[in-house]
Design a protein around this motif. Structure first.
Motif: not given
Ligand SMILES: Nc1ncnc2c1ncn2[C@@H]1O[C@H](COP(=O)(O)OP(=O)(O)O)[C@@H](O)[C@H]1O
Ligand SMILES: [Mg+2]
Length: 391
Positions: A247-268
Motif C-alpha cells: 500500500t502507500y503506507t507500506t511504500l512509506n515504510v520501505l522507503m524509510a528503511s535502512d534494512g528490509i527483512i522479508m520472511p519467506l516460507p519455503p513453498n512455491a
C-alpha cells in the motif's frame, strides 16, 4: 409439505453484530490469558542467565557483584535466590558487550519486516527480533503499520478499545504532526516502546491519497521517513511491522528503511509471490522522483516457518538460494509448536524463555541466531555511518 423456515436475511447489521461478538471473545481470551491485571509481565532472570549472557564464570560473577558497579538484582523467596529484572539484565549486557552497541554519533536504524502475503510470520519475526535486540542491550521502537494491529495485540494492547488515532501513525500521515514522538508509548518490556495500530489506520491510505490530490509534488512516500527522523537519536533500532499488502503506507515504510527483512516460507506460491513483491516495489519506487538515490544498508530474505522434514520445501529452499543468493539470511526460523503456542498466549518464545522446555529452547536458539545475523549488519551499518560522517 411444510413451508421451509426462512432464515432472516444477512444484513450489514448482522455483520456488525458478529463483529461485536468476536471482539468480545477476543477481549475475554486476552483477559483470561493475561489475568489478573490483564497486562503482560516482562521476564525475570536468574544469576545463571546473566552469567551466560555476559560470559562470566561463577567466581567472576561473584566478584563483579561484590564490586557493585552493576545492579545486583533482588534476593527472593525463602532461599534468597537472586533475580534480575529485564532492565538490570540489559545493563549487564550493555556493560559487557560494548562492541555490539550503537557507537556514539551513529543514528538508530530503521528495519522493516515486509512481504505482501499474510501468515508468513512477519509479525512474529518483528516482535521476536525486537525482544531479541533488546536482550542484547538495544533500545527498540516498534512501529505497527498494519491496521490489523497484530503486534499491538501481542504487546497486550487491544487495538479496538485501547488505541486512539493519536497512538498511531495516522496524525503524522494526515499531516497534523511532523514527528512521530507524540504516538510513542512504553510497553511492559522495558527497552521497547511502541507506536500502536488499529483498524482506524485504514484511513492512512485515504489521507495520503487526499494529500496527493490537494498538493502537487507532495512526497507521499517520505512521510514516515520524515516523521521518524526526529527519534533516531533515541533508539538503536526502529522496527516496523507491515500489512500484507504493498500500500502507500507500506511504500512509506520501505522507503524509510535502512534494512528490509522479508520472511519467506519455503513453498512455491510464497516464493513466486516474493518475486512479484520485489518487482512491484522496484517498479513503483524507481518511478518516484529522487528515489534512485535511496540507499539500503541491507535487504534480506529470511526462510521462515521451515519444516525440516519437508522435501518439497528443501527444493524451494534451493530456488530461494538461486534467486536471492547473498541476500538470503544466514539464519532461518523453523516451524515450531513453541512459536505458535507462545503466540496463542499473546507472546513469543522470549516471553516464555524462563524455566523453559526443550522445544522452547530450540525455537529460542533459532531466533538468537537471527538476532546475531541482524546485529552484525546493524553494527556494520553504524560503522559505515560514522565513516561517511567523518569524510
Ligand atoms: N516459526 C513459526 N512456527 C510456528 N508457527 C508460526 C511461526 N511463525 C509464525 N507462526 C504462526 O503463524 C501465524 C501467522 O504468523 P504472523 O507472524 O502473524 O504472520 P504475518 O504477520 O506474516 O501475517 C501465527 O499464528 C503464528 O503464531
Ligand atoms: Mg502480521
Amino acid at each position: 409439505m411444510d413451508s421451509p423456515v426462512l432464515e432472516p436475511d444477512i444484513t450489514l447489521a448482522t455483520v456488525l453484530a458478529q463483529a461485536e461478538r468476536a471482539a468480545n471473545v477476543v477481549a475475554q481470551v486476552r483477559g483470561a490469558v493475561l489475568a489478573p491485571e490483564a497486562r503482560k509481565q516482562p521476564p525475570r532472570f536468574t544469576t545463571g542467565q546473566v552469567m551466560q549472557a555476559v560470559g562470566l564464570t561463577k567466581p567472576q560473577m561473584d566478584y563483579a557483584l561484590r564490586k557493585g558497579d552493576l545492579p545486583s538484582g533482588e534476593l527472593t523467596g525463602a532461599v534468597k535466590r537472586r533475580e534480575f529484572s529485564l532492565g538490570e539484565y540489559q545493563e549487564w549486557v550493555r556493560a559487557y558487550h560494548p562492541q555490539e552497541q550503537r557507537p556514539q554519533g551513529a543514528q538508530g536504524l530503521v528495519v522493516s519486516i515486509a512481504n505482501f502475503k499474510g501468515g508468513v510470520s512477519k509479525t512474529t519475526v518483528a516482535l521476536t527480533l525486537a525482544q531479541g535486540l533488546s536482550l542484547r542491550g538495544h533500545r527498540v521502537l516498534v512501529v505497527d503499520t498494519d491496521p490489523q494491529g497484530s503486534i499491538t495485540t501481542l504487546f497486550g494492547i487491544l487495538p479496538d478499545t485501547e488505541v486512539q488515532d493519536e497512538d498511531t501513525v495516522l496524525p503524522l500521515v494526515q499531516g497534523a504532526q511532523a514527528s512521530i514522538r507524540y504516538a510513542i508509548r512504553p510497553t511492559y518490556w522495558s527497552g521497547i516502546d511502541l507506536v500502536a495500530a488499529a483498524p482506524l489506520l485504514f484511513g492512512a491510505e485515504f489521507a495520503l491519497a487526499d494529500r496527493m490530490a490537494a498538493q502537487p509534488g507532495f512526497e507521499y512516500w517520505r512521510v514516515l521517513e520524515r516523521g521518524l527522523a526526529d527519534v533516531l537519536g533515541d533508539y538503536d533500532v526502529v522496527l516496523l511491522d507491515t500489512p500484507p499488502a504493498l500500500t502507500y503506507t507500506t511504500l512509506n515504510v520501505l522507503m524509510a528503511s535502512d534494512g528490509i527483512i522479508m520472511p519467506l516460507p519455503p513453498n512455491a506460491l510464497d516464493f513466486a509471490s516474493s518475486a512479484q513483491f520485489w518487482r512491484l516495489f522496484g517498479d513503483i519506487a524507481s518511478g518516484l522522483p529522487g528515489a534512485m538515490d535511496k540507499r539500503f544498508s541491507f535487504i534480506n530474505v529470511l526462510p521462515a516457518k521451515v519444516e525440516s522434514t519437508d522435501a518439497a520445501g528443501a527444493e524451494v529452499r534451493a530456488w530461494m538460494g538461486a534467486a536471492y543468493g547473498e541476500r538470503l539470511m544466514p539464519a532461518e526460523v523453523p516451524k515450531s509448536a513453541a512459536t505458535s503456542t507462545a503466540s496463542a498466549n499473546f507472546g513469543t518464545v522470549y516471553d516464555a524463555s524462563v524455566g523453559s522446555s526443550r522445544t522452547v529452547k530450540r525455537a529460542t536458539d533459532a531466533f538468537d541466531r537471527l538476532v546475531d545475523a541482524v546485529l552484525v549488519q546493524c553494527v556494520t551499518a553504524w560503522r559505515k555511518q560514522l565513516a561517511e560522517g567523518a569524510r
